[in-house]
Design an enzyme around this catalytic site. Structure first.
Site, mmCIF file in Angstrom:
data_model
loop_
_atom_site.group_PDB
_atom_site.id
_atom_site.type_symbol
_atom_site.label_atom_id
_atom_site.label_comp_id
_atom_site.label_asym_id
_atom_site.label_seq_id
_atom_site.Cartn_x
_atom_site.Cartn_y
_atom_site.Cartn_z
ATOM 1 N N ASN A 156 -1.893 2.027 5.654
ATOM 2 C CA ASN A 156 -0.946 1.001 5.211
ATOM 3 C C ASN A 156 -0.526 0.239 6.451
ATOM 4 O O ASN A 156 -0.006 0.830 7.391
ATOM 5 C CB ASN A 156 0.276 1.672 4.556
ATOM 6 C CG ASN A 156 1.402 0.685 4.307
ATOM 7 O OD1 ASN A 156 1.166 -0.502 4.161
ATOM 8 N ND2 ASN A 156 2.627 1.181 4.254
ATOM 9 N N GLY A 157 -0.796 -1.063 6.461
ATOM 10 C CA GLY A 157 -0.462 -1.868 7.635
ATOM 11 C C GLY A 157 -1.566 -2.866 7.894
ATOM 12 O O GLY A 157 -2.387 -3.137 7.015
ATOM 13 N N GLU A 210 17.866 -17.713 -6.637
ATOM 14 C CA GLU A 210 17.492 -16.369 -7.082
ATOM 15 C C GLU A 210 16.956 -16.395 -8.522
ATOM 16 O O GLU A 210 15.973 -15.728 -8.846
ATOM 17 C CB GLU A 210 18.717 -15.447 -6.937
ATOM 18 C CG GLU A 210 18.545 -14.030 -7.422
ATOM 19 C CD GLU A 210 17.413 -13.254 -6.757
ATOM 20 O OE1 GLU A 210 16.846 -13.715 -5.767
ATOM 21 O OE2 GLU A 210 17.069 -12.183 -7.285
ATOM 22 N N LYS A 264 6.165 -4.378 -3.935
ATOM 23 C CA LYS A 264 7.607 -4.219 -3.778
ATOM 24 C C LYS A 264 8.030 -4.304 -2.319
ATOM 25 O O LYS A 264 9.024 -4.909 -1.974
ATOM 26 C CB LYS A 264 7.997 -2.859 -4.361
ATOM 27 C CG LYS A 264 9.472 -2.528 -4.285
ATOM 28 C CD LYS A 264 10.229 -3.289 -5.323
ATOM 29 C CE LYS A 264 11.719 -3.047 -5.269
ATOM 30 N NZ LYS A 264 12.443 -4.146 -5.916
ATOM 31 N N GLU A 321 8.324 -15.235 -10.192
ATOM 32 C CA GLU A 321 7.552 -14.065 -9.769
ATOM 33 C C GLU A 321 7.104 -13.179 -10.929
ATOM 34 O O GLU A 321 6.087 -12.513 -10.830
ATOM 35 C CB GLU A 321 8.278 -13.247 -8.696
ATOM 36 C CG GLU A 321 9.439 -12.428 -9.161
ATOM 37 C CD GLU A 321 10.060 -11.590 -8.044
ATOM 38 O OE1 GLU A 321 9.330 -11.029 -7.230
ATOM 39 O OE2 GLU A 321 11.304 -11.493 -8.018
ATOM 40 N N CYS A 339 0.828 -1.194 0.000
ATOM 41 C CA CYS A 339 0.000 0.000 0.000
ATOM 42 C C CYS A 339 0.867 1.250 0.000
ATOM 43 O O CYS A 339 1.886 1.315 0.674
ATOM 44 C CB CYS A 339 -0.953 0.092 1.195
ATOM 45 S SG CYS A 339 -2.082 -1.281 1.321
ATOM 46 N N LYS A 376 13.229 -15.233 -9.656
ATOM 47 C CA LYS A 376 12.985 -14.216 -10.687
ATOM 48 C C LYS A 376 11.988 -14.748 -11.705
ATOM 49 O O LYS A 376 11.042 -14.072 -12.067
ATOM 50 C CB LYS A 376 14.269 -13.821 -11.425
ATOM 51 C CG LYS A 376 15.267 -12.954 -10.715
ATOM 52 C CD LYS A 376 14.828 -11.544 -10.426
ATOM 53 C CE LYS A 376 14.075 -11.471 -9.142
ATOM 54 N NZ LYS A 376 14.798 -11.206 -7.934
ATOM 55 N N HIS A 408 18.033 -36.557 -5.125
ATOM 56 C CA HIS A 408 17.300 -36.960 -3.927
ATOM 57 C C HIS A 408 15.808 -36.648 -4.059
ATOM 58 O O HIS A 408 15.118 -36.546 -3.046
ATOM 59 C CB HIS A 408 17.890 -36.262 -2.696
ATOM 60 C CG HIS A 408 19.314 -36.645 -2.445
ATOM 61 N ND1 HIS A 408 19.670 -37.870 -1.917
ATOM 62 C CD2 HIS A 408 20.468 -35.992 -2.702
ATOM 63 C CE1 HIS A 408 20.998 -37.937 -1.839
ATOM 64 N NE2 HIS A 408 21.508 -36.812 -2.314
ATOM 65 N N TRP A 447 -2.499 -2.807 -1.733
ATOM 66 C CA TRP A 447 -2.143 -4.220 -1.871
ATOM 67 C C TRP A 447 -3.025 -4.946 -0.858
ATOM 68 O O TRP A 447 -2.886 -4.750 0.351
ATOM 69 C CB TRP A 447 -0.666 -4.465 -1.564
ATOM 70 C CG TRP A 447 -0.235 -5.874 -1.814
ATOM 71 C CD1 TRP A 447 0.106 -6.411 -3.009
ATOM 72 C CD2 TRP A 447 -0.105 -6.919 -0.851
ATOM 73 N NE1 TRP A 447 0.444 -7.743 -2.848
ATOM 74 C CE2 TRP A 447 0.321 -8.076 -1.538
ATOM 75 C CE3 TRP A 447 -0.311 -7.001 0.524
ATOM 76 C CZ2 TRP A 447 0.551 -9.297 -0.896
ATOM 77 C CZ3 TRP A 447 -0.086 -8.213 1.169
ATOM 78 C CH2 TRP A 447 0.340 -9.339 0.456
ATOM 79 N N ARG A 501 4.122 -0.335 -4.668
ATOM 80 C CA ARG A 501 3.801 -0.833 -3.329
ATOM 81 C C ARG A 501 2.485 -1.613 -3.289
ATOM 82 O O ARG A 501 2.115 -2.178 -2.258
ATOM 83 C CB ARG A 501 3.712 0.336 -2.347
ATOM 84 C CG ARG A 501 4.984 1.132 -2.231
ATOM 85 C CD ARG A 501 4.807 2.263 -1.250
ATOM 86 N NE ARG A 501 4.611 1.777 0.102
ATOM 87 C CZ ARG A 501 5.578 1.539 0.967
ATOM 88 N NH1 ARG A 501 6.814 1.761 0.624
ATOM 89 N NH2 ARG A 501 5.313 1.097 2.173
HETATM 90 O O1 M6R Z 1 12.897 -4.960 0.585
HETATM 91 P P1 M6R Z 1 13.391 -6.321 0.904
HETATM 92 O O2 M6R Z 1 14.732 -6.611 0.337
HETATM 93 O O3 M6R Z 1 13.356 -6.600 2.385
HETATM 94 O O4 M6R Z 1 12.350 -7.292 0.241
HETATM 95 C C1 M6R Z 1 12.426 -8.662 0.416
HETATM 96 C C2 M6R Z 1 11.555 -9.395 -0.580
HETATM 97 O O5 M6R Z 1 10.223 -9.019 -0.437
HETATM 98 C C3 M6R Z 1 11.992 -9.137 -2.016
HETATM 99 O O6 M6R Z 1 13.334 -9.458 -2.214
HETATM 100 C C4 M6R Z 1 11.130 -9.966 -2.984
HETATM 101 O O7 M6R Z 1 11.366 -11.318 -2.807
HETATM 102 C C5 M6R Z 1 11.396 -9.541 -4.424
HETATM 103 N N1 M6R Z 1 10.160 -9.407 -5.129
HETATM 104 C C6 M6R Z 1 12.237 -10.511 -5.175
HETATM 105 O O8 M6R Z 1 12.463 -10.106 -6.476
#
Ligand code: M6R
Length: 614
Positions: free
Chosen positions: A100-101, A487, A609, A494, A2, A491, A510, A74, A27
């Site tokens: 927001n929260g 990672e 984000k 997501e 948010c 990527k 395994h 969000w 956000r």
């Molecule tokens: O702001 P942060 O680094 O704490 O965020 C952590 C995760 O929410 C963030 O890395 C998320 O996994 C990304 N969308 C990955 O690309």
């Protein structure tokens, strides 16, 4: 999670609010809304969807106003629809509120309010706040800001709030606990944002609200901040906003994500700038100097983080253990905070976060502080909650990262962690000067090597065409490349919504090997490493089951290249620094696959984000 924008002054509020919302859309983008102060009335406009939908919706409405609050959501409680969109109104239509929260005790509060006759229009946790405030305001006959303060005393959870009242046009009440909120001051006017993005165009003079603050802004009036608990008045602490408007633009790139991938040579350089003195054999991270002795003598490091930042933490485990010989545990912040972990006073907790607002990471930091451990932060957003909650820390200086998928933040985090490990290792004497020089030399070359890989964009784009119709993918890596495999998989899943998993290459047999067939793309990180031969065997195991191999190899490799269906060659570097370059083709691959699949790369579905709720 948010985004909040507010404005009060003598200019037209709506354009400022909409522009601000667009900058905060990363956000959350489930719905958007705005409440405008129009004479002694509040004009409320909200709808499901993006900020652009709201703007279209408002195009034929009366939006004239000099004050207003706006929100991009969000969804947590209640599905993403117009009814659940913020702002929420009090029953008499005189108070509008955005949040927001999460209000954790909203069910108890809602039940109580309903028993007193309040009718709810939405399924959100937020709506209880506006009714609760109105209830106290009417009953106690106190100023609205005092009603807000009293109401928040009974609220469990986190919030950044902005409240507009029809009785007091132009006045906006703000409150913060656990979610970020900052106020910028202009020429007899105030700008409010969840971060600096909606503010930077107008002013760089800002106050970061702190947990427990209730603030009142009104044009021509001084900012007043009081404490929620004891009502004590607080002197505002004005700071310079460290952000440039240009950093918030796409700069000719189709997406922020692509721009940010291509910004990595600069981001890595910026994260090293002023910290490396090669002649004097010194790595110096100003922010942690005072705590370096503590770090050198630490019983262990516990790294806490989420998502991509967690993967940077996994890379750091190799760095700290290898060169500084300090035991490291890497934990998901969300698990760490709830499992009653053993934390000793001589432990050093390193919290990593791009945004510095991730709720679980902040909670893990608070827990570690209560247990007496030293807490070091690594984060990108200057002035964020994490930066203020830790004993010391280092900024990554990667510049604003707007694409929801984290790219340059990851490489900048790994760079800073490398510098930290080098600095501690030299001071501890666990790294020979010759090795130190060798690593530093390689580190300095990394930006150029990243640049070289970025030139392979077209080749990678081509390879991505073979992924478009896939439903699954497996990423394999060993040693320092294992976190890169995780990672790479994150990527891809997501932003392209293809199911992807990362594994340590040897773990495949395994269980995951059962998934391999001619349909399964297997992306293998097979760069020059101590375990290279073992990786070759793992590739053979995949080929024997007809899996399709996409390999990332060191330039000049012929063995793996010949075994692969597609191969991406990257420059050589020292093994410990490999993640800084081996992640780049995986970022590009995920990006191109997602674009080809028609996905919204910068704003993937269901994501935000900054995850400032649990
Ligand atoms: O702001 P942060 O680094 O704490 O965020 C952590 C995760 O929410 C963030 O890395 C998320 O996994 C990304 N969308 C990955 O690309």
């Amino acid at each position: 999670m948010c985004g909040i924008v507010a404005y009060t002054g003598s200019n037209e509020a709506y354009p400022i609010l909409i522009k601000g919302l667009k900058r905060l859309e990363y956000r959350g983008y489930d719905s958007a809304g705005v409440a405008l102060s129009q004479g002694n009335k509040i004009g409320l406009y909200k709808c499901r969807g993006r900020v652009a939908d709201l703007d279209l919706f408002c195009s034929d409405k009366d939006i004239k106003a000099c004050a207003g609050i706006a929100h991009t959501r969000w969804a947590t409680h209640g599905e993403p629809n117009t009814q659940n969109a913020h702002p929420h109104l009090s029953e008499d239509g005189k108070i509008a509120l955005i949040h927001n929260g999460i209000v954790e005790n909203y069910l108890v509060l809602k039940k109580e309010l309903m028993s007193r006759g309040y009718k709810f229009q939405s399924n959100t946790d937020t709506e209880v706040l506006v009714h609760l405030i109105q209830d106290i305001f009417v009953k106690e006959q106190v100023p609205l800001e005092e009603a807000v303060r009293i109401a928040l005393g009974g609220v469990v959870g986190t919030y950044a709030l902005a409240i507009l009242s029809a009785d007091n046009p132009g006045q906006i009440i703000l409150a913060k606990k656990g979610s970020p909120l900052l106020i910028g001051i202009g020429d007899n006017e105030y700008y409010v944002g969840s971060d600096g993005a909606p503010i930077v165009e107008y002013t760089k003079k800002v106050v970061y609200l702190e947990d427990g603050d209730v603030a009142v802004v009104a044009p021509q009036k001084k900012l007043v901040i009081r404490n929620i608990n004891d009502n004590a008045k607080k002197r505002p602490y004005w700071q310079k906003l460290e952000m440039n408007l240009e950093q918030l633009e796409k700069d000719g790139f189709e997406h922020y994500m692509l721009k940010e991938i291509f910004e990595q040579p600069k981001a890595i350089r910026d994260s090293m700038r002023g910290r490396l003195n090669v002649q004097k054999d010194v790595v110096s991270l100003g922010g942690i100097i005072e705590y370096e002795t503590k770090m050198m003598n630490a019983r262990r490091f516990i790294i806490v983080a989420c998502g991509t930042s967690y993967h940077a933490g996994l890379v750091a485990e190799y760095l700290f253990e290898n060169i500084a010989r300090i035991p490291v545990e890497v934990e998901y912040a969300s698990e760490f905070r709830y499992r009653n972990p053993l934390i000793y006073e001589d432990d050093v907790i390193i919290a990593i976060s791009q945004s510095g607002e991730t709720a679980d990471t902040i909670a893990a930091v608070e827990l570690a502080k209560r247990k007496g451990a030293t807490v070091i932060g690594i984060c990108n957003v200057v002035g964020s909650t994490l930066a203020r909650a830790t004993n010391a820390g280092s900024y990554t200086h990667a510049g604003p990262e707007i694409g929801v998928a984290s790219t340059k933040a990851f490489t900048a985090q790994v760079t800073v962690l490398t510098l930290m490990a080098l600095s501690i290792a030299r001071k501890k004497g666990t790294l020979a000067l010759s090795e130190y020089h060798q690593i530093i030399g390689c580190l300095e070359d990394i930006p150029e090597k990243v640049n070289e890989i970025l030139q392979l964009d077209d080749i990678i784009k081509d390879i991505s065409t073979h992924f478009v119709n896939k439903r699954n993918a497996i990423y394999l890596g060993r040693g320092v490349n294992y976190p890169v495999a995780l990672e790479g998989a994150l990527k891809l899943k997501e932003i392209s919504y293809i199911h992807a998993e990362g594994y340590p290459s040897a773990e495949m047999k395994h269980g995951p090997i059962a998934l391999i067939d001619e349909e399964m793309p297997v992306i293998v990180l097979a760069t020059e490493q101590e375990t290279y031969e073992k990786t070759v065997s793992n590739i053979q195991e995949v080929i024997a089951r007809k899996g399709r191999i996409i390999s990332i190899v060191t330039k000049g490799d012929t063995l793996v290249k010949e075994m692969s269906n597609y191969c991406i060659e990257i420059p050589a570097t020292t093994e410990l620094l490999t993640p800084l370059i081996s992640c780049i083709p995986l970022q590009l691959l995920a990006y191109h696959v997602a674009v080809l699949r028609g996905c919204n790369v910068d704003k993937p579905r269901n994501l935000a984000k900054s995850v400032s709720v649990e």
